[in-house]
Design a protein around this motif. Sequence first.
Motif, PDB file in Angstrom:
ATOM      1  N   LEU A   1       0.984  -1.243  -0.140  1.00  0.00           N
ATOM      2  CA  LEU A   1      -0.037  -0.010  -0.271  1.00  0.00           C
ATOM      3  C   LEU A   1       0.751   1.212   0.209  1.00  0.00           C
ATOM      4  CD1 LEU A   1      -2.651  -1.291   2.722  1.00  0.00           C
ATOM      5  CD2 LEU A   1      -2.874  -1.285   0.239  1.00  0.00           C
ATOM      6  N   SER A   2       0.320   2.227  -0.822  1.00  0.00           N
ATOM      7  CA  SER A   2       1.157   3.616  -0.865  1.00  0.00           C
ATOM      8  C   SER A   2       0.889   4.274   0.271  1.00  0.00           C
ATOM      9  CB  SER A   2       0.968   4.196  -2.067  1.00  0.00           C
ATOM     10  OG  SER A   2      -0.368   4.585  -2.170  1.00  0.00           O
ATOM     11  N   ALA A   3       1.723   5.503   0.619  1.00  0.00           N
ATOM     12  CA  ALA A   3       1.329   6.433   1.681  1.00  0.00           C
ATOM     13  C   ALA A   3       0.074   7.314   1.110  1.00  0.00           C
ATOM     14  CB  ALA A   3       2.511   7.509   1.825  1.00  0.00           C
ATOM     15  N   GLY A   4      -0.768   7.599   2.001  1.00  0.00           N
ATOM     16  CA  GLY A   4      -1.940   8.185   1.747  1.00  0.00           C
ATOM     17  C   GLY A   4      -3.022   7.425   1.771  1.00  0.00           C
ATOM     18  N   THR A   5      -2.757   5.806   1.587  1.00  0.00           N
ATOM     19  CA  THR A   5      -4.008   5.127   1.668  1.00  0.00           C
ATOM     20  C   THR A   5      -4.860   5.192   2.733  1.00  0.00           C
ATOM     21  OG1 THR A   5      -2.667   3.445   0.031  1.00  0.00           O
ATOM     22  CG2 THR A   5      -4.670   2.887   1.274  1.00  0.00           C
ATOM     23  N   VAL A   6      -6.265   5.349   2.475  1.00  0.00           N
ATOM     24  CA  VAL A   6      -7.342   4.954   3.555  1.00  0.00           C
ATOM     25  C   VAL A   6      -7.392   3.553   3.858  1.00  0.00           C
ATOM     26  CG1 VAL A   6      -9.527   5.483   4.287  1.00  0.00           C
ATOM     27  CG2 VAL A   6      -8.360   7.327   3.094  1.00  0.00           C
ATOM     28  N   LEU A   7      -7.033   3.209   5.048  1.00  0.00           N
ATOM     29  CA  LEU A   7      -7.080   1.837   5.285  1.00  0.00           C
ATOM     30  C   LEU A   7      -8.654   1.216   5.621  1.00  0.00           C
ATOM     31  CD1 LEU A   7      -4.407   0.981   7.905  1.00  0.00           C
ATOM     32  CD2 LEU A   7      -4.488   0.305   5.430  1.00  0.00           C
ATOM     33  N   ASN A   8      -8.904   0.214   4.694  1.00  0.00           N
ATOM     34  CA  ASN A   8     -10.377  -0.439   5.013  1.00  0.00           C
ATOM     35  C   ASN A   8     -10.102  -1.989   5.314  1.00  0.00           C
ATOM     36  OD1 ASN A   8     -10.156  -2.181   2.482  1.00  0.00           O
ATOM     37  ND2 ASN A   8     -10.672  -0.282   1.205  1.00  0.00           N
ATOM     38  N   SER A   9     -11.064  -2.525   5.790  1.00  0.00           N
ATOM     39  CA  SER A   9     -10.939  -3.914   6.275  1.00  0.00           C
ATOM     40  C   SER A   9     -10.474  -4.938   5.154  1.00  0.00           C
ATOM     41  CB  SER A   9     -12.141  -4.401   6.687  1.00  0.00           C
ATOM     42  OG  SER A   9     -13.188  -4.511   5.535  1.00  0.00           O
ATOM     43  N   ASP A  10     -10.388  -4.686   3.754  1.00  0.00           N
ATOM     44  CA  ASP A  10      -9.929  -5.406   2.577  1.00  0.00           C
ATOM     45  C   ASP A  10      -8.412  -5.614   2.880  1.00  0.00           C
ATOM     46  OD1 ASP A  10     -12.337  -6.420   2.137  1.00  0.00           O
ATOM     47  OD2 ASP A  10     -12.783  -5.253   0.355  1.00  0.00           O
ATOM     48  N   HIS A  11      -7.840  -4.279   3.198  1.00  0.00           N
ATOM     49  CA  HIS A  11      -6.373  -3.984   3.295  1.00  0.00           C
ATOM     50  C   HIS A  11      -5.743  -4.953   4.383  1.00  0.00           C
ATOM     51  CE1 HIS A  11      -7.206   0.077   1.345  1.00  0.00           C
ATOM     52  NE2 HIS A  11      -6.705  -0.763   0.679  1.00  0.00           N
ATOM     53  N   LEU A  12      -6.362  -5.407   5.377  1.00  0.00           N
ATOM     54  CA  LEU A  12      -5.810  -5.911   6.707  1.00  0.00           C
ATOM     55  C   LEU A  12      -6.000  -7.450   6.761  1.00  0.00           C
ATOM     56  CD1 LEU A  12      -7.021  -3.149   9.169  1.00  0.00           C
ATOM     57  CD2 LEU A  12      -4.672  -3.529   8.149  1.00  0.00           C
ATOM     58  N   GLY A  13      -4.921  -8.061   7.092  1.00  0.00           N
ATOM     59  CA  GLY A  13      -5.063  -9.519   7.264  1.00  0.00           C
ATOM     60  C   GLY A  13      -5.133  -9.918   8.805  1.00  0.00           C
ATOM     61  N   SER A  14      -4.996 -11.296   9.072  1.00  0.00           N
ATOM     62  CA  SER A  14      -4.934 -11.474  10.477  1.00  0.00           C
ATOM     63  C   SER A  14      -3.511 -12.178  10.850  1.00  0.00           C
ATOM     64  CB  SER A  14      -5.991 -12.418  10.965  1.00  0.00           C
ATOM     65  OG  SER A  14      -7.472 -11.685  10.782  1.00  0.00           O
ATOM     66  N   ILE A  15      -2.922 -12.171  11.926  1.00  0.00           N
ATOM     67  CA  ILE A  15      -1.887 -12.884  12.209  1.00  0.00           C
ATOM     68  C   ILE A  15      -2.134 -14.165  12.611  1.00  0.00           C
ATOM     69  CG2 ILE A  15      -0.123 -12.901  14.006  1.00  0.00           C
ATOM     70  CD1 ILE A  15      -0.305 -10.039  14.573  1.00  0.00           C
ATOM     71  N   LYS A  16      -1.344 -15.080  11.836  1.00  0.00           N
ATOM     72  CA  LYS A  16      -1.587 -16.602  11.918  1.00  0.00           C
ATOM     73  C   LYS A  16      -0.586 -16.893  13.026  1.00  0.00           C
ATOM     74  CE  LYS A  16      -3.063 -16.829   7.599  1.00  0.00           C
ATOM     75  NZ  LYS A  16      -4.586 -17.452   7.201  1.00  0.00           N
ATOM     76  N   LEU A  17      -1.436 -17.486  14.133  1.00  0.00           N
ATOM     77  CA  LEU A  17      -1.278 -17.973  15.459  1.00  0.00           C
ATOM     78  C   LEU A  17      -0.633 -19.425  15.120  1.00  0.00           C
ATOM     79  CD1 LEU A  17      -3.701 -16.675  17.734  1.00  0.00           C
ATOM     80  CD2 LEU A  17      -1.488 -15.855  17.237  1.00  0.00           C
ATOM     81  N   ILE A  18      -1.112 -20.158  14.144  1.00  0.00           N
ATOM     82  CA  ILE A  18      -0.486 -21.366  13.658  1.00  0.00           C
ATOM     83  C   ILE A  18      -0.101 -21.636  12.237  1.00  0.00           C
ATOM     84  CG2 ILE A  18      -1.350 -24.014  13.764  1.00  0.00           C
ATOM     85  CD1 ILE A  18      -3.019 -23.401  16.082  1.00  0.00           C
ATOM     86  N   ARG A  19       0.881 -22.338  12.182  1.00  0.00           N
ATOM     87  CA  ARG A  19       1.257 -22.616  10.785  1.00  0.00           C
ATOM     88  C   ARG A  19       1.103 -24.120  10.295  1.00  0.00           C
ATOM     89  NH1 ARG A  19       1.390 -17.834   7.623  1.00  0.00           N
ATOM     90  NH2 ARG A  19       2.411 -16.198   8.773  1.00  0.00           N
ATOM     91  N   ARG A  20       0.930 -24.367   9.080  1.00  0.00           N
ATOM     92  CA  ARG A  20       0.616 -25.567   8.563  1.00  0.00           C
ATOM     93  C   ARG A  20       2.053 -26.273   9.072  1.00  0.00           C
ATOM     94  NH1 ARG A  20      -0.286 -27.522   2.322  1.00  0.00           N
ATOM     95  NH2 ARG A  20      -0.570 -29.850   2.775  1.00  0.00           N
ATOM     96  N   ASN A  21       1.863 -27.669   9.423  1.00  0.00           N
ATOM     97  CA  ASN A  21       2.981 -28.618   9.812  1.00  0.00           C
ATOM     98  C   ASN A  21       3.725 -28.288  11.050  1.00  0.00           C
ATOM     99  OD1 ASN A  21       2.662 -30.219   7.535  1.00  0.00           O
ATOM    100  ND2 ASN A  21       3.952 -28.772   6.328  1.00  0.00           N
ATOM    101  N   GLN A  22       2.973 -27.211  11.798  1.00  0.00           N
ATOM    102  CA  GLN A  22       3.514 -27.035  13.127  1.00  0.00           C
ATOM    103  C   GLN A  22       3.030 -27.887  14.176  1.00  0.00           C
ATOM    104  OE1 GLN A  22       2.561 -22.809  14.324  1.00  0.00           O
ATOM    105  NE2 GLN A  22       2.691 -23.244  16.502  1.00  0.00           N
ATOM    106  N   VAL A  23       3.988 -28.211  15.236  1.00  0.00           N
ATOM    107  CA  VAL A  23       3.514 -28.785  16.389  1.00  0.00           C
ATOM    108  C   VAL A  23       2.538 -28.092  17.185  1.00  0.00           C
ATOM    109  CG1 VAL A  23       4.177 -30.086  18.353  1.00  0.00           C
ATOM    110  CG2 VAL A  23       5.475 -30.285  16.214  1.00  0.00           C
ATOM    111  N   VAL A  24       1.441 -28.463  17.541  1.00  0.00           N
ATOM    112  CA  VAL A  24       0.507 -27.872  18.260  1.00  0.00           C
ATOM    113  C   VAL A  24      -0.069 -28.621  19.573  1.00  0.00           C
ATOM    114  CG1 VAL A  24      -0.325 -26.556  16.328  1.00  0.00           C
ATOM    115  CG2 VAL A  24      -1.521 -28.650  16.863  1.00  0.00           C
TER     116      VAL A  24
END
Length: 231
Positions: free
Chosen positions: A156-179
């Motif tokens: 995203l470039s400077a000056g962008t108005v953020l909306n929900s489509d711009h944002l992801g979520s932090i992955k707390l678990i990754r594939r093949n991870q020991v849980v």
Amino acid sequence: MRGLTLIIALSIAWPVMAEDVMQPHESILSAIRQELESNFRQSEGTYEIDIAPLDKRLQLPLCPHDLKVIRQVGSRDAGHVSLNIRCDGTPGWSVYHRAYVRVYREVAVLRRSLKQGELVAASDLTLEKRDLAQLRGGGDVARPELAVGKPVRRSLSAGTVLNSDHLGSIKLIRRNQVVVIQASNPGFEISMNGIALMDGEIGQRIRVRNEVSKRIVAGTVVNEGVVNVSD
């Protein structure tokens, strides 16, 4: 006036009648304004409503009841708004009119450019007052407190108005991870190791494989590296 409004249609062509039994145009415009303002009395920010005068040739019988104002299906809260103004009963009539609504609210704007996957920091944001109707996505803006700490889905470039489509979520678990797989019922709680078969965010249901039984089950991500399989 900006935001020109138009009469779209009349349900009935009424004959010219005496002035004292005609519906005043001011009453129709007032009903439109009251309906639109009712959406913003408890909301944040400021607003402006532009309603063009009705066509002077429009003559309608005086309605003995309160006018009903109904937003058309798909009409937004901001920008061009289509409305149906009705007099139910006798005499009955219906007209369509349009208004233009500007809603000004402080939104989160990027101070600098961000690369895909980069986390949004508080220092990356500034608040600016914008007309929501002019924003891409119809004003689906992100509050700063909800944006901080989240990755951006694309650069995203400077000056962008953020909306929900711009944002992801932090992955707390990754594939093949020991849980840790948790299971609980009234009176007992057990945990065991497993392997995540897909990435997972908080609250997301993912598939995991029990390392002891090799059974594949579905559970909810409740913390970093923790999946709860209790129903």
